[in-house]
Scaffold this motif. Structure first.
Motif, PDB file in Angstrom:
ATOM      1  N   VAL A 302       0.844  -1.194   0.000  1.00 27.85           N
ATOM      2  CA  VAL A 302       0.000   0.000   0.000  1.00 27.85           C
ATOM      3  C   VAL A 302       0.878   1.242   0.000  1.00 27.85           C
ATOM      4  CG1 VAL A 302      -1.738   1.312   1.272  1.00 27.85           C
ATOM      5  CG2 VAL A 302      -1.914  -1.172   1.131  1.00 27.85           C
ATOM      6  N   LEU A 303       0.622   2.135  -0.972  1.00 28.72           N
ATOM      7  CA  LEU A 303       1.365   3.395  -1.075  1.00 28.72           C
ATOM      8  C   LEU A 303       0.597   4.549  -0.442  1.00 28.72           C
ATOM      9  CD1 LEU A 303       2.501   3.065  -4.819  1.00 28.72           C
ATOM     10  CD2 LEU A 303       3.707   2.301  -2.751  1.00 28.72           C
ATOM     11  N   GLN A 304      -0.735   4.482  -0.501  1.00 22.64           N
ATOM     12  CA  GLN A 304      -1.545   5.579   0.033  1.00 22.64           C
ATOM     13  C   GLN A 304      -2.921   5.058   0.434  1.00 22.64           C
ATOM     14  OE1 GLN A 304      -2.156   8.826  -2.715  1.00 22.64           O
ATOM     15  NE2 GLN A 304      -3.565   9.911  -1.366  1.00 22.64           N
ATOM     16  N   MET A 305      -3.374   5.461   1.620  1.00 23.15           N
ATOM     17  CA  MET A 305      -4.731   5.209   2.078  1.00 23.15           C
ATOM     18  C   MET A 305      -5.321   6.549   2.488  1.00 23.15           C
ATOM     19  SD  MET A 305      -4.632   1.706   4.386  1.00 23.15           S
ATOM     20  CE  MET A 305      -3.637   2.448   5.682  1.00 23.15           C
ATOM     21  N   GLU A 306      -6.447   6.903   1.903  1.00 22.38           N
ATOM     22  CA  GLU A 306      -7.049   8.199   2.201  1.00 22.38           C
ATOM     23  C   GLU A 306      -8.564   8.054   2.307  1.00 22.38           C
ATOM     24  OE1 GLU A 306      -7.661  12.634   0.163  1.00 22.38           O
ATOM     25  OE2 GLU A 306      -6.420  11.113  -0.828  1.00 22.38           O
ATOM     26  N   GLN A 307      -9.116   8.438   3.452  1.00 21.49           N
ATOM     27  CA  GLN A 307     -10.565   8.437   3.587  1.00 21.49           C
ATOM     28  C   GLN A 307     -11.124   9.650   2.877  1.00 21.49           C
ATOM     29  OE1 GLN A 307     -12.062   7.921   7.569  1.00 21.49           O
ATOM     30  NE2 GLN A 307     -14.163   8.419   6.990  1.00 21.49           N
ATOM     31  N   LEU A 308     -12.105   9.421   2.010  1.00 19.68           N
ATOM     32  CA  LEU A 308     -12.687  10.488   1.210  1.00 19.68           C
ATOM     33  C   LEU A 308     -13.860  11.129   1.945  1.00 19.68           C
ATOM     34  CD1 LEU A 308     -12.644   8.667  -2.238  1.00 19.68           C
ATOM     35  CD2 LEU A 308     -10.955  10.270  -1.327  1.00 19.68           C
ATOM     36  N   PRO A 309     -14.175  12.388   1.616  1.00 18.75           N
ATOM     37  CA  PRO A 309     -15.324  13.050   2.252  1.00 18.75           C
ATOM     38  C   PRO A 309     -16.605  12.281   1.978  1.00 18.75           C
ATOM     39  CG  PRO A 309     -13.982  14.641   1.054  1.00 18.75           C
ATOM     40  CD  PRO A 309     -13.468  13.286   0.681  1.00 18.75           C
ATOM     41  N   HIS A 310     -17.540  12.409   2.894  1.00 14.58           N
ATOM     42  CA  HIS A 310     -18.829  11.731   2.724  1.00 14.58           C
ATOM     43  C   HIS A 310     -19.498  12.203   1.449  1.00 14.58           C
ATOM     44  CE1 HIS A 310     -22.425   9.556   3.888  1.00 14.58           C
ATOM     45  NE2 HIS A 310     -23.148  10.627   3.615  1.00 14.58           N
ATOM     46  N   CYS A 311     -19.972  11.240   0.663  1.00 19.00           N
ATOM     47  CA  CYS A 311     -20.556  11.554  -0.652  1.00 19.00           C
ATOM     48  C   CYS A 311     -22.062  11.366  -0.578  1.00 19.00           C
ATOM     49  CB  CYS A 311     -19.941  10.643  -1.712  1.00 19.00           C
ATOM     50  SG  CYS A 311     -20.554  10.952  -3.374  1.00 19.00           S
TER      51      CYS A 311
END
Length: 321
Positions: A302-311
């Motif tokens: 894994v290079l990047q884990m990012e939680q995205l804003p609620h959609c």
């Protein structure tokens, strides 16, 4: 109308009313039953009825009870949502645990994520089959240790083995990722090298980089040639779920919303995934971005884990695994 016959039980009263259709009609039945009961009460002194609840399984009624098997909550995109009946849960038990209740199930689910991060591939994916027994105890440094005996299933080859595992959760404001030890030697001997090498060479030599959306779709369907990408998404999402899991969470992978193959780097296939996770306790669908590489030799990195804003406008998938 005449006088009522002498009736000595509630059953006789009901039988009398249902059999005397010449004098009574259904629309007035309730009122006349009340009158009869009042008469009987005056004659006999009292009329009491005791209603006893039907005995049921403690596990079935418990708000922390969950299905026991993979068949009851199928792993690949067909799992039913596990809804808690109460907002607040029982205090975490210490000592022997009920295998079907959330404390044991949550700890066991973390073992599944751990196995996927260590040994998963597009052709080897692990799922929790059953919790046989569990024990919990508080240990030093505000941590809590779970010892488990579980069955783990390799989902693609449909092979199930028993495993012993230990899960150590941290507590406090700065919680660290759960620490896991698991002994599942038989499952780890499953040989998928040939399939993995074929997949690797196919995607490494692609002139046009692959992409896909909605794995599975709203009907739970995945095209056969897309299933390795779906499996790879499950394995990669286990890194998120292992990192985010606590004693108070229960994660499943719901859907690959989008996957894009990126140019190969250093002989590693590279992928950009948009993952939908289902957090079973809060019933939230959480969006994550995952950037990772994979090869048969190196596995998932894994290079990047990012939680995205609620959609608010995103379609929520009903499927979890």
């Amino acid at each position: 109308m005449g006088s009522f016959p002498c009736l000595h039980s509630l059953t006789e009263v009901l039988f009398f009313f249902f059999s005397s259709s010449d004098y009574f009609r259904l629309t007035t039945m309730s009122l006349r039953i009340i009158v009869v009961l009042a008469v009987l009460t005056g004659v006999t002194g009292s009329l009491s009825v005791t209603i006893r609840p039907v005995a049921d399984s403690v596990d079935a009624a418990h708000p922390n009870s969950v299905p026991e098997t993979v068949e009851e909550t199928e792993f690949f995109g067909q799992a039913e949502l596990l809804e808690e009946e109460e907002a607040e849960e029982d205090v975490m038990a210490t000592g022997e645990l009920n295998p079907n209740h959330y404390p044991a199930q949550r700890a066991a689910k973390v073992v599944q994520h751990y196995l996927n991060t260590r040994y998963g591939s597009p052709y080897r994916v692990f799922g929790l089959k059953r919790v046989h027994s569990g024990n919990a105890e508080d240990v030093a440094d505000s941590r809590r240790k779970y010892q488990l005996e579980i069955s783990v299933q390799e989902m693609i080859g449909n092979t199930t083995e028993n495993c012993s595992a230990e899960v150590l959760f941290s507590r406090g404001e700065q919680q660290r990722s759960a620490q896991v030890q698991a002994s599942c030697e038989a499952l780890l001997k499953i040989d998928t090298k040939a399939q993995e090498e074929e997949f690797y060479q196919q995607y490494k030599m692609n002139q046009s980089l692959q992409s896909a959306q909605h794995l599975p779709d709203s009907y739970g369907h995945i095209e056969p040639d897309m299933k390795p990408l779906w499996h790879l998404g499950i394995v990669a999402s286990s890194f998120i779920m292992l990192n985010e899991s606590t004693e108070n969470t229960l994660y499943n992978m719901a859907q690959v919303a989008n996957v894009t193959q990126l140019p190969t780097e250093n002989d590693q296939l590279k992928f950009d995934y948009h993952i939908l996770l289902h957090e079973m306790v809060s019933q939230e669908i959480i969006h994550w971005k995952l950037l990772f590489t994979w090869s048969p030799a190196e596995g998932v990195k894994v290079l990047q884990m990012e939680q995205l804003p609620h959609c608010h406008d995103c379609e929520k998938s009903p499927n979890t695994n």
